[in-house]
Write an enzyme that holds these catalytic residues in place. Structure first.
Site, mmCIF file in Angstrom:
data_model
loop_
_atom_site.group_PDB
_atom_site.id
_atom_site.type_symbol
_atom_site.label_atom_id
_atom_site.label_comp_id
_atom_site.label_asym_id
_atom_site.label_seq_id
_atom_site.Cartn_x
_atom_site.Cartn_y
_atom_site.Cartn_z
ATOM 1 N N SER A 65 50.448 25.693 37.965
ATOM 2 C CA SER A 65 51.470 25.806 36.928
ATOM 3 C C SER A 65 51.783 27.024 36.462
ATOM 4 O O SER A 65 51.049 27.834 36.439
ATOM 5 C CB SER A 65 51.308 24.640 35.828
ATOM 6 O OG SER A 65 51.114 23.335 36.516
ATOM 7 N N SER A 70 43.222 24.368 33.006
ATOM 8 C CA SER A 70 42.073 23.721 32.053
ATOM 9 C C SER A 70 40.977 24.209 32.368
ATOM 10 O O SER A 70 40.262 24.585 33.455
ATOM 11 C CB SER A 70 42.124 22.261 32.617
ATOM 12 O OG SER A 70 43.218 21.269 32.490
ATOM 13 N N GLU A 90 42.650 14.492 43.926
ATOM 14 C CA GLU A 90 43.137 14.784 42.487
ATOM 15 C C GLU A 90 43.263 13.685 41.728
ATOM 16 O O GLU A 90 43.316 13.526 40.433
ATOM 17 C CB GLU A 90 43.996 16.081 42.355
ATOM 18 C CG GLU A 90 44.442 16.387 40.906
ATOM 19 C CD GLU A 90 45.338 17.856 40.985
ATOM 20 O OE1 GLU A 90 45.578 18.315 41.804
ATOM 21 O OE2 GLU A 90 45.824 18.102 39.708
ATOM 22 N N ASN A 131 54.686 11.329 36.163
ATOM 23 C CA ASN A 131 55.021 10.017 36.648
ATOM 24 C C ASN A 131 56.249 9.777 37.203
ATOM 25 O O ASN A 131 56.310 9.231 38.508
ATOM 26 C CB ASN A 131 54.781 8.756 35.430
ATOM 27 C CG ASN A 131 53.062 8.642 35.122
ATOM 28 O OD1 ASN A 131 52.502 9.879 35.206
ATOM 29 N ND2 ASN A 131 52.860 7.439 35.109
#
Ligand SMILES: Cc1cc2nc3c(=O)[nH]c(=O)nc-3n(C[C@H](O)[C@H](O)[C@H](O)COP(=O)(O)OP(=O)(O)OC[C@H]3O[C@@H](n4cnc5c(N)ncnc54)[C@H](O)[C@@H]3O)c2cc1C
Length: 387
Positions: free
Chosen positions: A136, A168, A253, A373
């Site tokens: 990202s 992260s 993932e 989602n």
């Protein structure tokens, strides 16, 4: 409409898988007794404890499916599944090695050089080498083809410039896999011209800056690359193969038990509380329904592990598990709040209320990270022949 085509096969679980589960469970109970860790929600993303990860490496529970020559044990995807499931259920601090075990190690196995395999995989398996994902960017999340980070060829390698966002755990990681543009955008083929690089996070020109989330923790980061040199052999696979590699990693993932067990520690405490009280039938009905849904999600997630073990690429099945599972782990908290009000002030409330308040602050991320989602629904619709 084309044929509906997805499949969640029942796993064949042999006795060695269950024996491994009991061994991991026993270890975790011992560690809890020793006070090594406090169970926490979202432990695979929020809980970083490199010492604990090293212990898991010593037990041989990281990289278990990899070849023995690279530090693995040549066990099955189901053996890996039970290890991850037990760690999540216990709320153990496992973030340090999670990404490397789940996807960076397998990526190196598939597309890395021999030197990467020999030099890095045994250290991941030992619990001493950690990875962050550099996908990202500001302006490129769901639409990853919009990445602006560029890698330009130079003598002996490449120069990388750009910014990665939300990486992260990068603050403890030795490496990041960085998706960069290696040729100009072709509007007709936007996914072409992307390449993945293995970049050391201590290389000159790399800056990792923590971003505080609303729980007050700096778990993810902004990582800047200012003309960072990487050698020729830092390319993962072939130049231009980045998109293919990333989509290949998605089933790994998206389908694991971390996609429905992030708030299980709170649910488990609620069950203990309910069992002790033995009276409220409405509460029993609500918790019973949640337990039944966990069972169904678990069967689906095990189905994906079985497909992976059989060498298949269950992208649609993984998207279904993540879509249903992440909404479910959020819903657990909403249901439990009916019975145990959340105390947000530090030090207030009991253990269950503390777990609920921690979960509440973390739950918005569940349906975003690893693909939102809405994006998953697009993948499922395509898999069903609806678009
Ligand atoms: C806790 C956490 C950890 C993360 N860790 C990492 C990491 O380690 N490495 C990394 O690279 N990234 C990481 N991410 C980033 C994550 O992958 C992105 O947040 C995610 O892909 C969404 O991108 P975005 O935030 O840019 O939102 P956007 O893509 O801007 O989306 C905003 C909203 O628009 C909707 N939307 C966008 N496009 C469409 C469409 N075509 N159709 C319908 N709706 C659409 C989305 O569903 C969303 O609701 C992490 C995120 C979180 C929350």
């Amino acid at each position: 409409m084309q044929n509906i085509n997805f499949n969640f096969p029942a796993p064949v679980v042999d006795s060695s898988v269950e024996a491994l589960r009991l061994e991991v469970r026993g270890f975790l109970a011992d560690e809890r007794r020793k006070g090594t860790f406090q169970p926490g929600p979202d432990c695979w993303c929020a809980g970083i404890d490199t010492e604990f990860t090293r212990k898991l490496g010593q037990k041989g529970w990281i990289g278990v499916t990899w070849p023995k020559e690279y530090g693995g044990r040549e066990l099955t995807a189901l053996h890996r599944y039970v290890i991850t499931e037990e760690l999540l259920v216990a709320g153990a601090p496992v973030h340090a090695h999670w990404i490397a075990d789940r996807q960076s190690g397998p990526l190196i196995l598939q597309s890395g050089t021999q030197a990467m395999k020999e030099g890095i995989l045994p250290r991941i398996a030992a619990g001493t080498c950690y990875f962050a994902l550099g996908l990202s960017e500001p302006g490129a999340g769901s639409d990853l083809a919009a990445v602006k980070t560029r890698a330009v060829p130079t003598e002996g390698g490449w120069r990388i410039t750009g910014t990665k966002l939300w990486s992260s755990g990068a603050q403890v990681c030795e490496y990041m896999t960085v998706l960069a543009r290696t040729s100009k955008v072709d509007e007709k083929h936007r996914h072409a011209g992307l390449t993945q690089f293995l970049v050391r996070l201590d290389a000159p020109g790399v800056t990792v800056r923590g971003i505080r989330d609303m729980s007050g923790v700096e778990h993810f980061n902004e990582t800047n690359f200012d003309n960072v040199f990487v050698p020729e052999d830092a390319v993962l696979g072939a130049v231009g193969d980045g998109w293919k590699q990333i989509t290949g990693e998605l089933a790994m993932e998206r389908s694991g038990p971390e996609r429905f067990l992030s708030t299980f520690v709170a649910l488990e405490r609620a069950f203990s509380r309910m069992a002790a009280a033995r009276e409220n039938t409405h509460q029993q009905a609500v918790l019973g329904r949640l337990a039944a849904r966990i069972r169904a999600l678990r069967s689906m997630s095990l189905g994906v592990a079985t497909l992976l073990q059989n060498g298949e690429s269950p992208d649609v099945e993984a998207a279904i598990v993540k879509d249903i599972g992440t909404r479910f782990e959020q819903e657990i908290i909403e249901k439990l709040r009916e019975f145990w009000p959340i105390m947000m002030a530090q030090g207030q409330g009991d253990e269950l209320q503390h777990l609920l308040s921690e979960s509440l602050l973390r739950q918005p991320s569940f349906t975003l990270r690893g693909g939102t989602n809405e994006i998953l629904k697009g993948i499922i619709a395509r898999g069903l022949g609806l678009r």
